[in-house]
Design a protein around this motif. Sequence first.
Motif, PDB file in Angstrom:
ATOM      1  N   GLY A   1      42.387  29.658  48.982  1.00  0.00           N
ATOM      2  CA  GLY A   1      40.984  29.621  49.616  1.00  0.00           C
ATOM      3  C   GLY A   1      40.780  31.215  50.040  1.00  0.00           C
ATOM      4  N   VAL A   2      41.864  31.877  50.349  1.00  0.00           N
ATOM      5  CA  VAL A   2      41.682  33.391  50.779  1.00  0.00           C
ATOM      6  C   VAL A   2      40.782  34.242  49.880  1.00  0.00           C
ATOM      7  CG1 VAL A   2      42.672  35.505  51.470  1.00  0.00           C
ATOM      8  CG2 VAL A   2      43.497  33.243  52.280  1.00  0.00           C
ATOM      9  N   PRO A   3      41.195  34.140  48.391  1.00  0.00           N
ATOM     10  CA  PRO A   3      40.377  34.932  47.591  1.00  0.00           C
ATOM     11  C   PRO A   3      39.012  34.653  47.168  1.00  0.00           C
ATOM     12  CG  PRO A   3      42.595  34.299  46.612  1.00  0.00           C
ATOM     13  CD  PRO A   3      42.352  33.608  47.970  1.00  0.00           C
ATOM     14  N   VAL A   4      38.860  33.209  47.567  1.00  0.00           N
ATOM     15  CA  VAL A   4      37.276  32.691  47.656  1.00  0.00           C
ATOM     16  C   VAL A   4      36.386  33.347  48.762  1.00  0.00           C
ATOM     17  CG1 VAL A   4      35.912  30.683  47.731  1.00  0.00           C
ATOM     18  CG2 VAL A   4      38.015  30.742  46.403  1.00  0.00           C
TER      19      VAL A   4
ATOM     20  N   VAL B   1      41.846  40.378  42.581  1.00  0.00           N
ATOM     21  CA  VAL B   1      43.020  39.930  42.437  1.00  0.00           C
ATOM     22  C   VAL B   1      44.085  41.016  43.217  1.00  0.00           C
ATOM     23  CG1 VAL B   1      45.041  39.671  40.955  1.00  0.00           C
ATOM     24  CG2 VAL B   1      42.911  38.915  40.138  1.00  0.00           C
ATOM     25  N   PHE B   2      43.815  42.134  43.171  1.00  0.00           N
ATOM     26  CA  PHE B   2      44.537  43.080  43.825  1.00  0.00           C
ATOM     27  C   PHE B   2      44.221  43.075  45.408  1.00  0.00           C
ATOM     28  CE2 PHE B   2      43.585  45.578  40.060  1.00  0.00           C
ATOM     29  CZ  PHE B   2      44.282  44.849  39.243  1.00  0.00           C
ATOM     30  N   THR B   3      43.117  42.905  45.601  1.00  0.00           N
ATOM     31  CA  THR B   3      42.518  42.725  46.984  1.00  0.00           C
ATOM     32  C   THR B   3      43.119  41.532  47.755  1.00  0.00           C
ATOM     33  OG1 THR B   3      40.696  44.007  46.814  1.00  0.00           O
ATOM     34  CG2 THR B   3      40.806  42.924  48.730  1.00  0.00           C
ATOM     35  N   ALA B   4      43.105  40.482  47.089  1.00  0.00           N
ATOM     36  CA  ALA B   4      43.590  39.300  47.568  1.00  0.00           C
ATOM     37  C   ALA B   4      45.102  39.245  47.902  1.00  0.00           C
ATOM     38  CB  ALA B   4      43.139  37.973  46.659  1.00  0.00           C
TER      39      ALA B   4
END
Length: 294
Positions: A47-50, A87-90
């Motif tokens: 859920g964090v990347p979302v 992807v990198f940020t998450a």
Amino acid sequence: MSPVETLEAPAAQERPKALWTFGLLRSELTVTLRRWRTLALLAVLAGVPVLIGVAVRIETSGDEAGGAGGGGPAFIAQITNNGLFLVFTALAATLPFFLPMAIGVVAGDAVAGEASSGTLRYLLVAPAGRTRLLLTKYATVLAFCLVATLVVAVSALITGALLFPLGDVTTISGTRIGFGEGLWRALLIALVVAASLIGVAALGLFVSTLTGSGIAAMATTVGLLITVQILDQIPQLHAVQPYLFSHQWLSFADLMRAPVYWDDVLSNLRLQLLYAAVFGSAAWARFTTKDITA
């Protein structure tokens, strides 16, 4: 007994042990990944990347409507140009706390959870022995490190593809690489992030051998993780910070350079291997000598 029978006997005894160990590993992985607690941890990680993607999308839409330029860190701002940067940020957002917390919960419960539920004695009756059982537990935690990291990466990739455009990737060095190469670098970064957690996994396993309470082991591991993170932020402790397992976690960003800068990445991996060796040995010494009463 003939010489042939004498030579074949150890092999015949070893074969069931190897098969039992493989069966135990498969059983451990199945039980760990099917627990509601594990599924809840993976759901939070997914859920964090979302949440990051939706927040960036809403902010971008507001900036476009108001005609203002977007603020915030440049790394996050890259998401609007290429969803692969999510992807990198998450991974950067989850690595300092969420990922190691999940690993700490699973590792802390590995041995202490069996003791608290009264099943540890029965596992030790099996032919694998204490050393193989401990190695199986550690292998299970390492597998969870990889699964948890890939859950974050895949969730971020899907969210980024749905909310933002995909295409060529601009590296930190300013050069452009194709989307395919960018995807391979994202996979490599995910593997490095997973490998960066093996020190936490060994620490949690060691703590798990010290107590018969799964909750106490999980809480202690997470508490130690938070303590190390705090110590890593105190300027006066700069002399010891390079030796903290979390100090070089974010060095994976160097994999987005052209050419790739490996020094800090390899230094981080060597440090993780050192923590794994030290706390893995301590866990083995404790587990193979302690009295099992539960």
